[in-house]
Design a protein around this motif. Structure first.
Motif, mmCIF file in Angstrom:
data_model
loop_
_atom_site.group_PDB
_atom_site.id
_atom_site.type_symbol
_atom_site.label_atom_id
_atom_site.label_comp_id
_atom_site.label_asym_id
_atom_site.label_seq_id
_atom_site.Cartn_x
_atom_site.Cartn_y
_atom_site.Cartn_z
ATOM 1 N N UNK A 141 52.002 44.922 44.283
ATOM 2 C CA UNK A 141 50.868 44.384 43.788
ATOM 3 C C UNK A 141 50.493 42.802 44.379
ATOM 4 N N UNK A 142 51.659 42.170 44.834
ATOM 5 C CA UNK A 142 51.572 40.975 45.222
ATOM 6 C C UNK A 142 50.697 40.761 46.276
ATOM 7 N N UNK A 143 50.373 41.709 47.277
ATOM 8 C CA UNK A 143 49.817 41.699 48.468
ATOM 9 C C UNK A 143 48.325 41.818 47.766
ATOM 10 N N UNK A 144 47.932 42.490 46.766
ATOM 11 C CA UNK A 144 46.627 42.527 46.166
ATOM 12 C C UNK A 144 46.113 41.197 45.376
ATOM 13 N N UNK A 145 47.127 40.620 44.902
ATOM 14 C CA UNK A 145 46.851 39.393 44.247
ATOM 15 C C UNK A 145 46.594 38.340 45.280
ATOM 16 N N UNK A 146 47.242 38.345 46.431
ATOM 17 C CA UNK A 146 46.869 37.229 47.492
ATOM 18 C C UNK A 146 45.536 37.610 47.951
ATOM 19 N N UNK A 147 45.324 38.871 48.279
ATOM 20 C CA UNK A 147 44.076 39.279 48.897
ATOM 21 C C UNK A 147 42.663 38.579 48.032
ATOM 22 N N UNK A 148 43.087 38.775 46.582
ATOM 23 C CA UNK A 148 42.004 38.387 45.494
ATOM 24 C C UNK A 148 41.934 36.933 45.497
ATOM 25 N N UNK A 149 42.996 36.006 45.828
ATOM 26 C CA UNK A 149 43.164 34.765 45.887
ATOM 27 C C UNK A 149 42.398 34.129 47.406
ATOM 28 N N UNK A 150 42.201 35.047 48.118
ATOM 29 C CA UNK A 150 41.653 34.752 49.641
ATOM 30 C C UNK A 150 40.354 34.729 49.648
ATOM 31 N N UNK A 151 39.739 35.416 48.472
ATOM 32 C CA UNK A 151 38.322 35.978 48.580
ATOM 33 C C UNK A 151 37.509 34.686 48.501
ATOM 34 N N UNK A 152 37.624 33.496 47.698
ATOM 35 C CA UNK A 152 36.704 32.577 47.700
ATOM 36 C C UNK A 152 36.460 31.840 48.869
ATOM 37 N N UNK A 163 45.151 44.128 35.475
ATOM 38 C CA UNK A 163 43.718 43.914 35.360
ATOM 39 C C UNK A 163 43.535 42.467 35.127
ATOM 40 N N UNK A 164 44.396 41.978 34.052
ATOM 41 C CA UNK A 164 44.447 40.725 33.655
ATOM 42 C C UNK A 164 44.986 39.804 34.528
ATOM 43 N N UNK A 165 46.045 40.194 35.244
ATOM 44 C CA UNK A 165 46.496 39.425 36.540
ATOM 45 C C UNK A 165 45.696 39.267 37.483
ATOM 46 N N UNK A 166 44.733 40.330 37.978
ATOM 47 C CA UNK A 166 43.973 40.011 38.838
ATOM 48 C C UNK A 166 42.823 39.008 38.548
ATOM 49 N N UNK A 167 42.240 39.000 37.278
ATOM 50 C CA UNK A 167 41.129 38.104 36.989
ATOM 51 C C UNK A 167 41.861 36.786 36.878
ATOM 52 N N UNK A 168 43.047 36.677 36.434
ATOM 53 C CA UNK A 168 43.785 35.218 36.583
ATOM 54 C C UNK A 168 43.825 34.942 38.129
ATOM 55 N N UNK A 169 44.297 35.651 39.108
ATOM 56 C CA UNK A 169 44.459 35.244 40.452
ATOM 57 C C UNK A 169 43.064 34.738 40.861
ATOM 58 N N UNK A 170 42.079 35.359 40.580
ATOM 59 C CA UNK A 170 40.719 35.171 40.848
ATOM 60 C C UNK A 170 40.598 33.686 40.523
ATOM 61 N N UNK A 171 40.701 33.430 39.006
ATOM 62 C CA UNK A 171 40.357 32.301 38.581
ATOM 63 C C UNK A 171 41.234 30.877 38.958
ATOM 64 N N UNK A 172 42.408 31.199 39.277
ATOM 65 C CA UNK A 172 43.264 30.360 40.181
ATOM 66 C C UNK A 172 42.720 29.974 41.528
ATOM 67 N N UNK A 173 42.261 30.892 42.278
ATOM 68 C CA UNK A 173 41.833 30.775 43.595
ATOM 69 C C UNK A 173 40.655 29.927 43.475
ATOM 70 N N UNK A 174 39.668 30.405 42.655
ATOM 71 C CA UNK A 174 38.510 29.430 42.363
ATOM 72 C C UNK A 174 38.677 28.113 41.928
ATOM 73 N N UNK A 175 39.698 27.747 41.129
ATOM 74 C CA UNK A 175 40.225 26.548 40.746
ATOM 75 C C UNK A 175 40.598 25.961 42.131
ATOM 76 N N UNK A 176 41.569 26.437 42.799
ATOM 77 C CA UNK A 176 42.019 25.769 44.297
ATOM 78 C C UNK A 176 40.877 25.587 44.936
ATOM 79 N N UNK A 177 39.948 26.219 45.198
ATOM 80 C CA UNK A 177 38.650 26.154 46.122
ATOM 81 C C UNK A 177 37.890 24.972 45.449
ATOM 82 N N UNK A 178 37.831 24.922 44.022
ATOM 83 C CA UNK A 178 36.888 23.921 43.313
ATOM 84 C C UNK A 178 37.628 22.461 43.867
#
Length: 206
Positions: free
Chosen positions: A1-12, A110-125
């Motif tokens: 799963x860590x690979x998928x969380x990293x992939x989500x983190x890369x999307x923004x 699913x919740x962890x995926x959403x959190x990964x997306x939010x954290x990635x967006x915060x870093x992009x911000x």
């Protein structure tokens, strides 16, 4: 799963020094996608679970959009580099559509995926806020967005993620969890305003 969380983190990100680094002719993001695809096949064989990929109306519309886009590219596309064309983008999104449903098979995931997306967006911000701080006095009507590709692309990510993060605040979780989500939301809203994406603002309003 860590690979998928990293992939989500890369999307923004569109021009990130780590995710867009090339390894053997492939970017880190593409390698993460290949790894996720392999893991989804392994996970599906191990659990014996086959999701109902097209059970929702949204899934049907998405696949219809992919078919239209790929058909349009094959008829009207003029680029000679398929790997950076809309064809490659839509094929990668379609693959992600399938392997995401294979991998994300529980509510905690699913919740962890959403959190990964939010954290990635915060870093992009943070990148966008820093870019605005450095250059807004040098260029008239400056709009940050280099690391995310464009402020409008960032606006699309915000429109997709912030409504979901709002509902996370309604969960009966610890105050620390809700405070963390709120901080991510505030950073993202600040970056959205600095980016001045009119389309992103309109989408978020809707």
């Amino acid at each position: 799963m860590i690979l998928f969380y990293l992939l989500i983190s890369a999307m923004p990100f569109m021009q990130h020094p780590v995710f867009d680094a090339s390894i053997g002719g492939l970017t880190v993001t593409k390698l993460l996608g290949v790894g996720c695809l392999g893991y989804s096949i392994y996970h599906g064989n191990r659990t014996g679970r086959i999701p109902q990929f097209f059970a929702t109306t949204q899934a049907k519309f998405f696949c219809g959009l992919v078919v239209v886009a790929l058909t349009s590219f094959m008829i009207l596309g003029h680029t000679s580099r398929v790997e950076i064309s809309p064809f490659a983008m839509y094929v990668s999104l379609l693959l992600q559509f399938f392997f995401a449903q294979m991998i994300v098979d529980t509510t905690p995931k699913l919740r962890r995926c959403i959190m990964a997306a939010l954290i990635a967006l915060a870093i992009a911000s943070l990148y966008m806020i820093r870019e605005w701080q450095q250059f807004h006095n040098l260029y008239r009507s400056f709009r940050p967005g280099a690391v995310v590709g464009d402020s409008n692309y960032f606006g699309i990510s915000v429109v997709a993620a912030l409504p979901v993060s709002y509902f996370l605040l309604q969960l009966r979780t610890s105050w620390l969890y809700r405070a963390f989500v709120l901080v991510c939301m505030l950073l993202t809203l600040i970056a959205l305003m600095l980016g001045a994406s009119r389309g992103g603002f309109l989408g978020l309003t809707l």
